[in-house]
Design a protein around this motif. Structure first.
Motif, PDB file in Angstrom:
ATOM      1  N   PRO A 300      -9.004 -15.372  -6.158  1.00  0.00           N
ATOM      2  CA  PRO A 300      -9.429 -14.209  -6.943  1.00  0.00           C
ATOM      3  C   PRO A 300      -8.436 -13.055  -6.949  1.00  0.00           C
ATOM      4  O   PRO A 300      -8.151 -12.485  -8.004  1.00  0.00           O
ATOM      5  CB  PRO A 300     -10.751 -13.803  -6.280  1.00  0.00           C
ATOM      6  CG  PRO A 300     -11.246 -15.039  -5.622  1.00  0.00           C
ATOM      7  CD  PRO A 300     -10.020 -15.786  -5.180  1.00  0.00           C
ATOM      8  N   VAL A 301      -7.925 -12.667  -5.787  1.00  0.00           N
ATOM      9  CA  VAL A 301      -7.007 -11.543  -5.731  1.00  0.00           C
ATOM     10  C   VAL A 301      -5.704 -11.871  -6.445  1.00  0.00           C
ATOM     11  O   VAL A 301      -5.167 -11.062  -7.207  1.00  0.00           O
ATOM     12  CB  VAL A 301      -6.753 -11.119  -4.273  1.00  0.00           C
ATOM     13  CG1 VAL A 301      -5.679 -10.041  -4.201  1.00  0.00           C
ATOM     14  CG2 VAL A 301      -8.045 -10.618  -3.635  1.00  0.00           C
ATOM     15  N   ILE A 350      -4.648   4.758  -1.239  1.00  0.00           N
ATOM     16  CA  ILE A 350      -3.600   5.740  -1.531  1.00  0.00           C
ATOM     17  C   ILE A 350      -4.259   7.074  -1.841  1.00  0.00           C
ATOM     18  O   ILE A 350      -5.029   7.194  -2.799  1.00  0.00           O
ATOM     19  CB  ILE A 350      -2.735   5.271  -2.716  1.00  0.00           C
ATOM     20  CG1 ILE A 350      -2.152   3.885  -2.424  1.00  0.00           C
ATOM     21  CG2 ILE A 350      -1.628   6.272  -3.014  1.00  0.00           C
ATOM     22  CD1 ILE A 350      -1.553   3.198  -3.621  1.00  0.00           C
ATOM     23  N   HIS A 351      -3.954   8.074  -1.018  1.00  0.00           N
ATOM     24  CA  HIS A 351      -4.565   9.390  -1.180  1.00  0.00           C
ATOM     25  C   HIS A 351      -3.540  10.469  -0.844  1.00  0.00           C
ATOM     26  O   HIS A 351      -2.633  10.252  -0.027  1.00  0.00           O
ATOM     27  CB  HIS A 351      -5.782   9.542  -0.263  1.00  0.00           C
ATOM     28  CG  HIS A 351      -6.833   8.499  -0.492  1.00  0.00           C
ATOM     29  ND1 HIS A 351      -7.621   8.475  -1.624  1.00  0.00           N
ATOM     30  CD2 HIS A 351      -7.210   7.426   0.266  1.00  0.00           C
ATOM     31  CE1 HIS A 351      -8.442   7.449  -1.557  1.00  0.00           C
ATOM     32  NE2 HIS A 351      -8.220   6.799  -0.425  1.00  0.00           N
ATOM     33  N   THR A 361      -1.731   3.601   2.655  1.00  0.00           N
ATOM     34  CA  THR A 361      -2.071   2.912   3.895  1.00  0.00           C
ATOM     35  C   THR A 361      -2.526   1.492   3.573  1.00  0.00           C
ATOM     36  O   THR A 361      -3.561   1.304   2.920  1.00  0.00           O
ATOM     37  CB  THR A 361      -3.187   3.651   4.638  1.00  0.00           C
ATOM     38  OG1 THR A 361      -2.777   5.010   4.874  1.00  0.00           O
ATOM     39  CG2 THR A 361      -3.479   2.979   5.964  1.00  0.00           C
ATOM     40  N   PRO A 362      -1.765   0.483   4.003  1.00  0.00           N
ATOM     41  CA  PRO A 362      -2.153  -0.896   3.693  1.00  0.00           C
ATOM     42  C   PRO A 362      -3.447  -1.265   4.383  1.00  0.00           C
ATOM     43  O   PRO A 362      -3.724  -0.848   5.514  1.00  0.00           O
ATOM     44  CB  PRO A 362      -0.976  -1.721   4.214  1.00  0.00           C
ATOM     45  CG  PRO A 362      -0.311  -0.863   5.238  1.00  0.00           C
ATOM     46  CD  PRO A 362      -0.513   0.555   4.798  1.00  0.00           C
ATOM     47  N   ALA A 375     -11.238  -4.446  -4.034  1.00  0.00           N
ATOM     48  CA  ALA A 375     -12.127  -3.414  -4.565  1.00  0.00           C
ATOM     49  C   ALA A 375     -11.970  -2.104  -3.799  1.00  0.00           C
ATOM     50  O   ALA A 375     -12.141  -1.022  -4.370  1.00  0.00           O
ATOM     51  CB  ALA A 375     -13.575  -3.890  -4.507  1.00  0.00           C
ATOM     52  N   ARG A 376     -11.653  -2.182  -2.507  1.00  0.00           N
ATOM     53  CA  ARG A 376     -11.398  -0.962  -1.723  1.00  0.00           C
ATOM     54  C   ARG A 376     -10.078  -0.311  -2.110  1.00  0.00           C
ATOM     55  O   ARG A 376      -9.958   0.912  -2.127  1.00  0.00           O
ATOM     56  CB  ARG A 376     -11.351  -1.300  -0.234  1.00  0.00           C
ATOM     57  CG  ARG A 376     -12.683  -1.329   0.476  1.00  0.00           C
ATOM     58  CD  ARG A 376     -12.480  -1.601   1.966  1.00  0.00           C
ATOM     59  NE  ARG A 376     -11.679  -0.568   2.629  1.00  0.00           N
ATOM     60  CZ  ARG A 376     -11.152  -0.693   3.842  1.00  0.00           C
ATOM     61  NH1 ARG A 376     -11.321  -1.832   4.525  1.00  0.00           N
ATOM     62  NH2 ARG A 376     -10.459   0.288   4.374  1.00  0.00           N
ATOM     63  N   ALA A 377      -9.099  -1.130  -2.409  1.00  0.00           N
ATOM     64  CA  ALA A 377      -7.758  -0.623  -2.698  1.00  0.00           C
ATOM     65  C   ALA A 377      -7.738   0.072  -4.051  1.00  0.00           C
ATOM     66  O   ALA A 377      -8.333  -0.411  -5.010  1.00  0.00           O
ATOM     67  CB  ALA A 377      -6.754  -1.771  -2.684  1.00  0.00           C
TER      68      ALA A 377
END
Length: 402
Positions: A300-301, A350-351, A361-362, A375-377
């Motif tokens: 999927p990814v 990424i913020h 931040t990986p 989905a978090r990334a």
């Protein structure tokens, strides 16, 4: 077989990818489409001198000193103009958008007046000539070219075309993208999977990438691991006029790859297979009877990352839409090891920090099957082939996903 660099693969994929033919749509159906021809104004806007405020249409010379008293001789409203003219010492009650009657050269706002019982109005403040009047043609004039080809019909552009009295517009035809999800292990969302089955998910994410980039989705469903079934689905894509065929799973060209075998039997010319990237190495691209064929990995990814990197720009090019990946400079939020021969796309949060710098931040787990991590990334850290080890705080490039 040597792995193809990502940039070269993308260049080969996009070679010759031009906007498709045009079609004419009623303007009410043209939102978010791309203009194929210029949009011309069929009338002048506003078509007459119009009031910009509620108040009174007057002659400025009549109120050079205040208080002054004027005779109210009528009313002008939007869609219902005053039929006469304004002479010295006269005023016409007027409302926003209404035509300014002949003889008047100014609109006095109602807050600076006092209505009298005898049909007159007392003016309490002077006003400069021409104030609060929108002159005819202030926005545009008849025959003006208002929008150029290539413009996406966003709300402002669509409203402008309508205001210029365009009932229909010439737009670029949306590319039709057929999707085939392959595999006996797949069942549709909502179904009860067997002990050896999983829920099909890639097709929904890929379809949304297509829609976002201006394409039309032709979902051909889940096709089992039977070469004759895969061939039948390919034939359906061709019969329904697809411009692009996306296969999900079985992107390899090994001896047991039924997708590749079915495409080859139908006459596909393979352009490339295997990309020097992670995730998404087994990416396949070819051409078949005018179709662009893109074989995406089954994980999927990997499938979705390849969709962002390759399918999104391809659909955009065919739809005539501008495409520029949202790549930004950032700083690493953690140490990174040296990279191998493949370009890495590392899921990351990424913020901005307190100084406004982006910190990437990986996520701790990067397995290509983990949709929860994707989905978090909100972006991908791009690590070039053979990159040296990097420390937290080092500069990096990120591809923003949302």
């Amino acid at each position: 077989m040597a792995l193809l660099p990502v940039d070269e693969a993308l260049a080969r994929l996009l070679a010759g990818a031009e906007p498709l033919g045009e079609e004419i749509l009623p303007i009410a159906q043209a939102g978010r489409r791309v203009l194929a021809r210029p949009v011309e104004a069929y009338h002048t806007q506003p078509p007459f001198d119009a009031s910009a405020m509620d108040g009174y249409a007057i002659r400025a010379d009549d109120v050079l000193s205040v208080p002054a008293q004027l005779k109210v001789i009528g009313e002008s409203a939007a869609g219902r103009r005053f039929a006469g003219a304004v002479a010295a010492g006269e005023a016409v009650r007027i409302f926003t958008g209404a035509p300014v009657p002949p003889g008047a050269d100014t609109v006095l706002i109602q807050e600076n007046t006092e209505r009298l019982e005898d049909g007159a109005v007392r003016v309490l403040q002077t006003v400069s000539k021409g104030r609060n009047i929108r002159r005819a043609g202030l926005d545009f004039s008849k025959s003006d070219v208002l929008l150029q080809p290539g413009r996406v019909l966003d709300p402002a552009a669509l409203s402008l075309a309508a205001a210029a009295n365009n009932a229909a517009l010439h737009v670029v035809r949306r590319p039709k993208v057929a999707i085939i999800a392959t595999g006996d292990e797949l069942v549709a969302p909502g179904e009860v999977p067997g002990p050896d089955q999983i829920i099909s998910s890639n097709d929904l994410g890929i379809a949304e990438i297509i829609r976002i980039r201006g394409g039309e989705v032709l979902d051909l469903g889940i096709v089992g691991d039977r070469i004759e079934h895969i061939e039948a689905a390919i034939a359906t894509a061709i019969e329904k006029g697809a411009d692009v065929l996306v296969t999900l799973g079985g992107a390899s060209v090994g001896d047991h790859d039924l997708v590749h075998a079915a495409l080859t039997r139908r006459g596909m010319e393979l352009d490339f297979w295997k990309i020097a990237m992670r995730p998404g190495k087994p990416l396949m691209f070819g051409r078949l009877q005018g179709l662009c064929v893109l074989g995406l990995p089954g994980n999927p990814v990997s499938s979705l990352v390849c969709g962002h990197l390759f399918l999104a720009p391809l659909v955009s090019a065919l739809a005539g839409r501008p495409y520029r990946p949202d790549i930004r400079r950032a700083r690493l939020g953690a140490d990174m090891p040296a990279n191998d021969q493949r370009r890495d796309h590392i899921r990351a949060e990424i913020h901005p920090n307190e100084h406004g710098e982006l910190i990437a931040t990986p996520l701790p787990l990067q397995d290509s099957s983990m949709l929860s991590a994707l989905a978090r990334a909100n972006g991908l850290i791009i690590r070039e082939p053979h990159a040296e080890p990097a420390r937290a705080g080092d500069p990096c490039e990120v591809l923003m996903l949302r």
